[in-house]
Design a protein around this motif. Structure first.
Motif, PDB file in Angstrom:
ATOM      1  N   MET A   1       0.847  -1.193   0.000  1.00  0.00           N
ATOM      2  CA  MET A   1       0.000   0.000   0.000  1.00  0.00           C
ATOM      3  C   MET A   1       0.883   1.243   0.000  1.00  0.00           C
ATOM      4  SD  MET A   1      -3.193  -1.011   0.170  1.00  0.00           S
ATOM      5  CE  MET A   1      -3.849  -2.651   0.169  1.00  0.00           C
ATOM      6  N   CYS A   2       0.305   2.323  -0.293  1.00  0.00           N
ATOM      7  CA  CYS A   2       1.041   3.584  -0.377  1.00  0.00           C
ATOM      8  C   CYS A   2       0.180   4.706   0.182  1.00  0.00           C
ATOM      9  CB  CYS A   2       1.307   3.978  -1.826  1.00  0.00           C
ATOM     10  SG  CYS A   2       2.426   2.908  -2.698  1.00  0.00           S
ATOM     11  N   THR A   3       0.813   5.794   0.499  1.00  0.00           N
ATOM     12  CA  THR A   3       0.076   6.991   0.892  1.00  0.00           C
ATOM     13  C   THR A   3       0.773   8.185   0.258  1.00  0.00           C
ATOM     14  OG1 THR A   3      -0.331   5.943   3.040  1.00  0.00           O
ATOM     15  CG2 THR A   3      -0.818   8.298   2.874  1.00  0.00           C
ATOM     16  N   LEU A  18       6.197   4.866  -0.397  1.00  0.00           N
ATOM     17  CA  LEU A  18       6.035   3.735  -1.308  1.00  0.00           C
ATOM     18  C   LEU A  18       6.172   2.470  -0.482  1.00  0.00           C
ATOM     19  CD1 LEU A  18       6.113   3.099  -4.667  1.00  0.00           C
ATOM     20  CD2 LEU A  18       7.982   1.775  -3.731  1.00  0.00           C
ATOM     21  N   ASP A  19       5.070   1.767  -0.368  1.00  0.00           N
ATOM     22  CA  ASP A  19       5.030   0.557   0.454  1.00  0.00           C
ATOM     23  C   ASP A  19       4.946  -0.649  -0.460  1.00  0.00           C
ATOM     24  OD1 ASP A  19       4.756   2.450   2.455  1.00  0.00           O
ATOM     25  OD2 ASP A  19       2.597   2.180   2.613  1.00  0.00           O
ATOM     26  N   LEU A  20       5.890  -1.539  -0.313  1.00  0.00           N
ATOM     27  CA  LEU A  20       5.956  -2.691  -1.214  1.00  0.00           C
ATOM     28  C   LEU A  20       6.893  -3.716  -0.603  1.00  0.00           C
ATOM     29  CD1 LEU A  20       4.620  -2.983  -4.009  1.00  0.00           C
ATOM     30  CD2 LEU A  20       6.781  -2.366  -5.055  1.00  0.00           C
ATOM     31  N   GLU A  21       6.890  -4.921  -1.174  1.00  0.00           N
ATOM     32  CA  GLU A  21       7.760  -5.957  -0.635  1.00  0.00           C
ATOM     33  C   GLU A  21       9.009  -6.138  -1.503  1.00  0.00           C
ATOM     34  OE1 GLU A  21       4.822  -6.186  -1.841  1.00  0.00           O
ATOM     35  OE2 GLU A  21       4.718  -7.793  -3.317  1.00  0.00           O
ATOM     36  N   SER A  23      11.770  -4.095  -4.699  1.00  0.00           N
ATOM     37  CA  SER A  23      12.176  -2.832  -5.291  1.00  0.00           C
ATOM     38  C   SER A  23      12.286  -3.004  -6.805  1.00  0.00           C
ATOM     39  CB  SER A  23      13.521  -2.431  -4.685  1.00  0.00           C
ATOM     40  OG  SER A  23      14.253  -1.677  -5.595  1.00  0.00           O
ATOM     41  N   TYR A  24      12.038  -1.939  -7.533  1.00  0.00           N
ATOM     42  CA  TYR A  24      12.170  -1.954  -8.993  1.00  0.00           C
ATOM     43  C   TYR A  24      13.462  -1.282  -9.443  1.00  0.00           C
ATOM     44  CZ  TYR A  24       7.333  -3.515  -9.638  1.00  0.00           C
ATOM     45  OH  TYR A  24       6.167  -4.236  -9.644  1.00  0.00           O
ATOM     46  N   GLY A  25      14.399  -1.106  -8.520  1.00  0.00           N
ATOM     47  CA  GLY A  25      15.639  -0.418  -8.872  1.00  0.00           C
ATOM     48  C   GLY A  25      15.422   1.069  -9.065  1.00  0.00           C
ATOM     49  N   LEU A  78      -0.405   5.347  -7.341  1.00  0.00           N
ATOM     50  CA  LEU A  78      -0.555   4.442  -6.200  1.00  0.00           C
ATOM     51  C   LEU A  78      -1.370   3.241  -6.651  1.00  0.00           C
ATOM     52  CD1 LEU A  78      -0.491   7.534  -4.968  1.00  0.00           C
ATOM     53  CD2 LEU A  78      -0.988   6.339  -2.859  1.00  0.00           C
ATOM     54  N   ASN A  79      -1.153   2.111  -5.996  1.00  0.00           N
ATOM     55  CA  ASN A  79      -1.841   0.892  -6.388  1.00  0.00           C
ATOM     56  C   ASN A  79      -3.353   1.007  -6.235  1.00  0.00           C
ATOM     57  OD1 ASN A  79      -0.173  -1.031  -7.429  1.00  0.00           O
ATOM     58  ND2 ASN A  79      -0.676  -2.535  -5.856  1.00  0.00           N
ATOM     59  N   PHE A  80      -4.063   0.414  -7.187  1.00  0.00           N
ATOM     60  CA  PHE A  80      -5.527   0.473  -7.202  1.00  0.00           C
ATOM     61  C   PHE A  80      -6.053  -0.842  -7.787  1.00  0.00           C
ATOM     62  CE2 PHE A  80      -9.347   2.921  -9.117  1.00  0.00           C
ATOM     63  CZ  PHE A  80     -10.016   2.988  -7.901  1.00  0.00           C
ATOM     64  N   LEU A 133       7.393  -5.916 -17.701  1.00  0.00           N
ATOM     65  CA  LEU A 133       6.754  -4.862 -16.909  1.00  0.00           C
ATOM     66  C   LEU A 133       5.331  -4.640 -17.413  1.00  0.00           C
ATOM     67  CD1 LEU A 133       9.694  -2.305 -16.612  1.00  0.00           C
ATOM     68  CD2 LEU A 133       8.834  -3.821 -14.835  1.00  0.00           C
ATOM     69  N   PRO A 134       4.424  -5.513 -17.010  1.00  0.00           N
ATOM     70  CA  PRO A 134       3.037  -5.402 -17.478  1.00  0.00           C
ATOM     71  C   PRO A 134       2.339  -4.190 -16.855  1.00  0.00           C
ATOM     72  CG  PRO A 134       3.245  -7.134 -15.831  1.00  0.00           C
ATOM     73  CD  PRO A 134       4.630  -6.635 -16.103  1.00  0.00           C
ATOM     74  N   LEU A 135       1.118  -3.939 -17.253  1.00  0.00           N
ATOM     75  CA  LEU A 135       0.357  -2.807 -16.720  1.00  0.00           C
ATOM     76  C   LEU A 135       0.257  -2.886 -15.211  1.00  0.00           C
ATOM     77  CD1 LEU A 135      -2.796  -2.578 -19.024  1.00  0.00           C
ATOM     78  CD2 LEU A 135      -0.905  -0.966 -18.888  1.00  0.00           C
ATOM     79  N   SER A 136       0.421  -1.750 -14.565  1.00  0.00           N
ATOM     80  CA  SER A 136       0.185  -1.695 -13.122  1.00  0.00           C
ATOM     81  C   SER A 136      -1.202  -1.108 -12.885  1.00  0.00           C
ATOM     82  CB  SER A 136       1.187  -0.754 -12.452  1.00  0.00           C
ATOM     83  OG  SER A 136       2.452  -1.323 -12.450  1.00  0.00           O
ATOM     84  N   PRO A 137      -1.933  -1.677 -11.947  1.00  0.00           N
ATOM     85  CA  PRO A 137      -3.273  -1.136 -11.655  1.00  0.00           C
ATOM     86  C   PRO A 137      -3.170   0.088 -10.753  1.00  0.00           C
ATOM     87  CG  PRO A 137      -2.839  -3.015 -10.249  1.00  0.00           C
ATOM     88  CD  PRO A 137      -1.614  -2.835 -11.108  1.00  0.00           C
ATOM     89  N   THR A 169      -4.659   7.116  -0.714  1.00  0.00           N
ATOM     90  CA  THR A 169      -4.076   5.809  -0.353  1.00  0.00           C
ATOM     91  C   THR A 169      -4.453   4.833  -1.477  1.00  0.00           C
ATOM     92  OG1 THR A 169      -5.970   5.250   1.082  1.00  0.00           O
ATOM     93  CG2 THR A 169      -4.065   6.293   2.129  1.00  0.00           C
ATOM     94  N   ASN A 170      -4.983   3.675  -1.149  1.00  0.00           N
ATOM     95  CA  ASN A 170      -5.276   2.693  -2.190  1.00  0.00           C
ATOM     96  C   ASN A 170      -6.779   2.405  -2.232  1.00  0.00           C
ATOM     97  OD1 ASN A 170      -2.461   1.885  -0.682  1.00  0.00           O
ATOM     98  ND2 ASN A 170      -2.244   1.900  -2.891  1.00  0.00           N
ATOM     99  N   ASN A 171      -7.153   1.133  -2.294  1.00  0.00           N
ATOM    100  CA  ASN A 171      -8.575   0.775  -2.376  1.00  0.00           C
ATOM    101  C   ASN A 171      -9.320   1.102  -1.090  1.00  0.00           C
ATOM    102  OD1 ASN A 171      -8.632  -0.224  -4.936  1.00  0.00           O
ATOM    103  ND2 ASN A 171      -8.139  -2.321  -4.352  1.00  0.00           N
ATOM    104  N   PHE A 268       6.949  -9.419   3.457  1.00  0.00           N
ATOM    105  CA  PHE A 268       6.269  -8.332   4.153  1.00  0.00           C
ATOM    106  C   PHE A 268       6.385  -7.033   3.387  1.00  0.00           C
ATOM    107  CE2 PHE A 268       7.655 -11.499   7.150  1.00  0.00           C
ATOM    108  CZ  PHE A 268       6.500 -11.732   7.877  1.00  0.00           C
ATOM    109  N   GLU A 269       5.268  -6.319   3.385  1.00  0.00           N
ATOM    110  CA  GLU A 269       5.272  -5.001   2.773  1.00  0.00           C
ATOM    111  C   GLU A 269       5.859  -4.017   3.776  1.00  0.00           C
ATOM    112  OE1 GLU A 269       1.785  -4.153   0.215  1.00  0.00           O
ATOM    113  OE2 GLU A 269       1.442  -2.583   1.681  1.00  0.00           O
ATOM    114  N   PHE A 270       6.679  -3.093   3.337  1.00  0.00           N
ATOM    115  CA  PHE A 270       7.215  -2.074   4.233  1.00  0.00           C
ATOM    116  C   PHE A 270       7.439  -0.797   3.441  1.00  0.00           C
ATOM    117  CE2 PHE A 270      11.648  -2.241   2.768  1.00  0.00           C
ATOM    118  CZ  PHE A 270      11.675  -3.471   2.122  1.00  0.00           C
TER     119      PHE A 270
END
Ligand SMILES: C[C@H](CCC(=O)NCCS(=O)(=O)O)[C@H]1CC[C@H]2[C@@H]3CC[C@@H]4C[C@H](O)CC[C@]4(C)[C@H]3C[C@H](O)[C@]12C
Length: 324
Positions: A1-3, A18-21, A23-25, A78-80, A133-137, A169-171, A268-270
């Motif tokens: 999740m992100c804020t 940026l909250d994720l488990e 990294s994309y470099g 942000l993720n959706f 790198l497919p579509l990100s929602p 934020t997200n959903n 874990f997401e952090f």
């Protein structure tokens, strides 16, 4: 999740967690005015406003997660998941892929009003960056120094919401997040009188009791409420360091500590990074999960009229000021 959020003192600030488990470099990436922006289904922009932000650069293309342009207009993705929907190409529209959306808007617009004009012609298309790198929602927050909007491309079409709280934020979708604040109208930085009943005596035995009921979990709806409350009641000095210091404190109110949110077994997401961009001065500040020292990259220390991307790898090891 992100804020993501906006904050104003003397200057104006835009940033995100940026909250994720994984990294994309990603790296702090500066795009000068004359770096040619190519678009898969729309005409290229050989010159445009300069941008600074966080991006993964792949095949010399800056895949921005969040960015600010030289006029201050800022945008974050942000993720959706489950809600974002991207369309086939449509004749007569600007067909922009989600990964091109930040360059398209920030390259051309100075304000949210200008962005809204472009948005009225946009069709967000389901075009991949690549197979890897497919579509990100995603959904997006766009802000200038005076207002903020949220853009959600869903099955019914492209929705553009005014964002009076300057938080995303997200959903679930943004209209729900905003409505949900009604459920917290009793929350306050001060303690109210006993409204419970005159028949019992209830004491204020702790500070902070005006905030009882404010959510503390990491779900997206909860982070929206927590971030909105913390931001809307924020008090800080208005110097640059007081402002950015406070901004990072606001983001920390919804930070994700590793271990508290398991996304798959053992993963874990952090909060990978937190950013805060001074929209007026074009200075991009960030901290990372490992390094709590604030690093800064100033777009005006770069050649705005250049042709090539500049990337600054994240300073990711802890900086400790050892005193003795
Ligand atoms: C995952 C992140 C959102 C953070 C978040 O909300 N995490 C909760 C997950 S969950 O809600 O708990 O499930 C988002 C935010 C911005 C995104 C990049 C945007 C450019 C590019 C677009 C391409 O098409 C695909 C690759 C690409 C590098 C994207 C990867 C990824 O999608 C990024 C990092």
């Amino acid at each position: 999740m992100c804020t993501s959020l906006t904050y104003s003192t003397k200057d104006h600030y835009f940033g995100r967690n940026l909250d994720l488990e994984l990294s994309y470099g990603e790296a702090v990436t500066f795009t000068p005015r004359n770096f040619p922006f190519e678009f898969r289904k729309a005409a290229s922009l050989p010159n445009h406003y300069a941008l600074i932000g966080m991006a993964a650069v792949v095949d010399n293309y800056p895949l921005y997660f969040d960015a600010t342009n030289e006029k201050g207009l800022s945008m974050a993705g942000l993720n959706f998941p489950e809600n974002a929907y991207f369309f086939p190409e449509v004749d007569g529209k600007d067909n922009i892929s989600p990964f091109e959306f930040i360059p398209w808007i920030l390259g051309q617009c100075e304000t949210v009003i200008e962005a809204k004009k472009l948005l009225s012609k946009i069709n967000l298309v389901n075009v991949n960056f690549s197979e890897q790198l497919p579509l990100s929602p995603l959904h997006w927050m766009i802000a200038d120094q005076s207002q903020s909007i949220v853009v959600e491309s869903v099955k019914e079409g492209l929705k553009v919401y005014d964002n009076p709280v300057g938080v995303l934020t997200n959903n679930p979708p943004f209209d729900y997040q905003l409505f949900n604040l009604n459920n917290y109208r009793h929350i306050s930085p001060t303690v109210s009188d006993n409204n419970f009943s005159q028949q019992v005596e209830l004491t204020v035995y702790s500070r902070g009791m005006g905030g009882l009921g404010l959510p503390g979990d990491l779900s997206s709806a909860s982070r929206f409420v927590k971030a909105a409350f913390t931001k809307l009641n924020s008090v800080s000095g208005d110097s640059e360091f007081e402002s950015i210091g406070q901004f990072f404190h606001l983001l920390k109110s919804v930070e994700q500590q590793r271990g508290a949110c398991e996304v798959e077994e053992g993963k874990f997401e952090f909060t990978i990074y937190s950013s805060c961009c001074n929209m007026d001065k074009g200075i991009y500040y960030y901290t990372t999960y490992e390094n709590s020292q604030i690093s800064a990259v100033n777009m005006h220390h770069e050649d705005l009229d250049g042709l090539e991307l500049t990337t600054y790898l994240l300073v990711n090891s802890q900086q400790v000021n050892s005193i003795n």
